[in-house]
Design a protein around this motif. Structure first.
Motif, PDB file in Angstrom:
ATOM      1  N   THR A  72      43.429  59.960  54.349  1.00 50.73           N
ATOM      2  CA  THR A  72      43.148  58.534  54.169  1.00 50.73           C
ATOM      3  C   THR A  72      41.961  58.380  53.234  1.00 50.73           C
ATOM      4  O   THR A  72      40.934  59.037  53.419  1.00 50.73           O
ATOM      5  N   VAL A  73      42.115  57.535  52.229  1.00 46.37           N
ATOM      6  CA  VAL A  73      41.040  57.214  51.291  1.00 46.37           C
ATOM      7  C   VAL A  73      40.802  55.712  51.344  1.00 46.37           C
ATOM      8  O   VAL A  73      41.754  54.920  51.261  1.00 46.37           O
ATOM      9  N   VAL A  74      39.548  55.323  51.498  1.00 41.23           N
ATOM     10  CA  VAL A  74      39.173  53.904  51.545  1.00 41.23           C
ATOM     11  C   VAL A  74      38.332  53.595  50.315  1.00 41.23           C
ATOM     12  O   VAL A  74      37.330  54.264  50.053  1.00 41.23           O
ATOM     13  N   CYS A  75      38.749  52.585  49.570  1.00 44.03           N
ATOM     14  CA  CYS A  75      38.033  52.200  48.357  1.00 44.03           C
ATOM     15  C   CYS A  75      37.878  50.681  48.320  1.00 44.03           C
ATOM     16  O   CYS A  75      38.496  49.965  49.101  1.00 44.03           O
ATOM     17  N   GLY A  76      37.059  50.200  47.395  1.00 45.18           N
ATOM     18  CA  GLY A  76      36.864  48.758  47.222  1.00 45.18           C
ATOM     19  C   GLY A  76      37.020  48.399  45.764  1.00 45.18           C
ATOM     20  O   GLY A  76      38.033  48.686  45.154  1.00 45.18           O
ATOM     21  N   HIS A  77      36.025  47.702  45.224  1.00 40.56           N
ATOM     22  CA  HIS A  77      35.857  47.459  43.787  1.00 40.56           C
ATOM     23  C   HIS A  77      36.699  46.311  43.222  1.00 40.56           C
ATOM     24  O   HIS A  77      36.203  45.545  42.407  1.00 40.56           O
ATOM     25  N   THR A  78      37.967  46.186  43.619  1.00 40.69           N
ATOM     26  CA  THR A  78      38.829  45.175  43.003  1.00 40.69           C
ATOM     27  C   THR A  78      38.915  43.884  43.805  1.00 40.69           C
ATOM     28  O   THR A  78      39.600  42.951  43.374  1.00 40.69           O
ATOM     29  N   HIS A  79      38.268  43.820  44.964  1.00 44.54           N
ATOM     30  CA  HIS A  79      38.129  42.579  45.736  1.00 44.54           C
ATOM     31  C   HIS A  79      39.452  42.047  46.277  1.00 44.54           C
ATOM     32  O   HIS A  79      39.548  40.857  46.615  1.00 44.54           O
ATOM     33  N   MET A  80      40.468  42.896  46.394  1.00 44.56           N
ATOM     34  CA  MET A  80      41.770  42.470  46.925  1.00 44.56           C
ATOM     35  C   MET A  80      42.230  43.487  47.965  1.00 44.56           C
ATOM     36  O   MET A  80      42.345  44.678  47.660  1.00 44.56           O
ATOM     37  N   PRO A  81      42.497  43.049  49.205  1.00 39.45           N
ATOM     38  CA  PRO A  81      42.863  43.997  50.258  1.00 39.45           C
ATOM     39  C   PRO A  81      44.291  44.504  50.123  1.00 39.45           C
ATOM     40  O   PRO A  81      45.195  43.778  49.728  1.00 39.45           O
ATOM     41  N   PHE A  82      44.469  45.788  50.456  1.00 40.06           N
ATOM     42  CA  PHE A  82      45.815  46.344  50.539  1.00 40.06           C
ATOM     43  C   PHE A  82      45.789  47.655  51.308  1.00 40.06           C
ATOM     44  O   PHE A  82      44.741  48.284  51.469  1.00 40.06           O
ATOM     45  N   VAL A  83      46.970  48.046  51.793  1.00 41.99           N
ATOM     46  CA  VAL A  83      47.203  49.370  52.359  1.00 41.99           C
ATOM     47  C   VAL A  83      48.495  49.883  51.736  1.00 41.99           C
ATOM     48  O   VAL A  83      49.497  49.160  51.701  1.00 41.99           O
ATOM     49  N   ARG A  84      48.488  51.110  51.219  1.00 43.88           N
ATOM     50  CA  ARG A  84      49.705  51.690  50.659  1.00 43.88           C
ATOM     51  C   ARG A  84      49.681  53.205  50.816  1.00 43.88           C
ATOM     52  O   ARG A  84      48.629  53.796  51.085  1.00 43.88           O
ATOM     53  N   LEU A  85      50.864  53.816  50.672  1.00 46.92           N
ATOM     54  CA  LEU A  85      50.982  55.259  50.697  1.00 46.92           C
ATOM     55  C   LEU A  85      51.061  55.798  49.271  1.00 46.92           C
ATOM     56  O   LEU A  85      51.707  55.193  48.411  1.00 46.92           O
ATOM     57  N   VAL A  86      50.434  56.941  49.069  1.00 47.08           N
ATOM     58  CA  VAL A  86      50.465  57.630  47.784  1.00 47.08           C
ATOM     59  C   VAL A  86      50.768  59.089  48.064  1.00 47.08           C
ATOM     60  O   VAL A  86      49.899  59.826  48.532  1.00 47.08           O
TER      61      VAL A  86
END
Length: 272
Positions: free
Chosen positions: A172-186
């Motif tokens: 699991t990687v948690v990031c910010g920066h773009t000010h828009m919430p999301f959860v996705r698989l990579v």
């Protein structure tokens, strides 16, 4: 009889990550104290063992107050540096940012020296072991850079690029920066963006996330008109009423933000 020389100590390994049951994740506060206070008052935030702040903490209308409020949390607060935090320090040290930002320049001039030292020393990443998720890596933009862009619809090849060399144990990687919430698989790895506490794009409210044992995207509703009034009365930044009205009401739409950010994630063809 000669004695054998002592054997060399084994190479040191990184310390194991802290283990927590639940952690709240806040990102991109941008110096908006009323929004931060609203999130910190949430019962699940008050009960969380750690409060991870994934960067862009102070570049906004109440930089001193926001950093002081987070300092009150003591060791519960885990702070990570963002590009805006780095730029505040650089500006105070005589290196203005490539893209001027009036409110960031204003904020840089108000920080105390101890706060500048704090921001200058923030790490790019931090790991925690969260119940139900295992090792989680927290960063501002990507694990390797504090300002490159990845989005909910970024190509899988782009994610592979920015995660190159990342330990496979991190799922699991948690990031910010773009000010828009999301959860996705990579490629089987979960990516979480909690959105922005102080400058949301797309819809109003202070956005954050709760981790452990799963992932929950949360939004805290608060009295935005009262917050705009409080910032106008207390900030001192010229033009604060207009700034606060625009950002706290999320007048920048998520579609608008995606259109602007899109070219910065390296895409040259269709989204896959």
């Amino acid at each position: 009889m000669a004695t054998a020389p002592p054997s060399a100590p084994p190479p040191s390994s990184p310390p194991p990550p802290d283990r927590v049951r639940r952690t709240a994740v806040l990102s991109d506060i941008h110096g908006v104290l009323p929004a931060l206070d609203a999130v910190l008052a949430e019962p699940d935030v008050r009960a969380a063992e750690r409060i991870v702040v994934t960067g862009d903490i102070a570049a906004g209308p109440q930089p001193v107050e926001v950093l002081d409020r987070l300092a009150e949390l003591g060791e519960r607060a885990v702070l990570i540096g963002g590009n805006a935090d780095r730029e505040l320090v650089e500006e105070r040290r005589g290196r203005p940012p490539a893209i001027p930002d009036e409110i960031a320049s204003w904020a840089a001039g108000r920080l105390r020296e101890d706060q500048l030292a704090l921001l200058a020393g923030l790490p790019l990443t931090r790991r925690l072991h969260v119940s139900g998720l295992g090792e989680v890596l927290f960063c501002h933009a990507t694990p390797r850079d504090d300002e490159e862009v990845v989005l909910v619809d970024s190509r899988l090849a782009r994610w592979t690029e920015v995660f190159e060399g990342l330990d496979e144990s991190i799922r699991t990687v948690v990031c910010g920066h773009t000010h828009m919430p999301f959860v996705r698989l990579v490629h089987g790895r979960q990516v979480v963006n909690p959105g922005s506490v102080g400058m949301p794009y797309g819809r109003p409210g202070a956005h954050w996330a709760l981790l452990g044992p799963g992932v929950e995207l949360r939004v805290t509703r608060f009295d935005i008109d009262a917050a705009v009034t409080a910032l106008t009365e207390r900030s001192g930044f010229p033009g604060i009423a207009e700034w606060a009205d625009y950002f706290l009401h999320a007048r920048a739409g998520d579609a608008d933000a995606l259109e602007i950010f899109g070219p910065r994630d390296g895409r040259t063809g269709p989204r896959l």
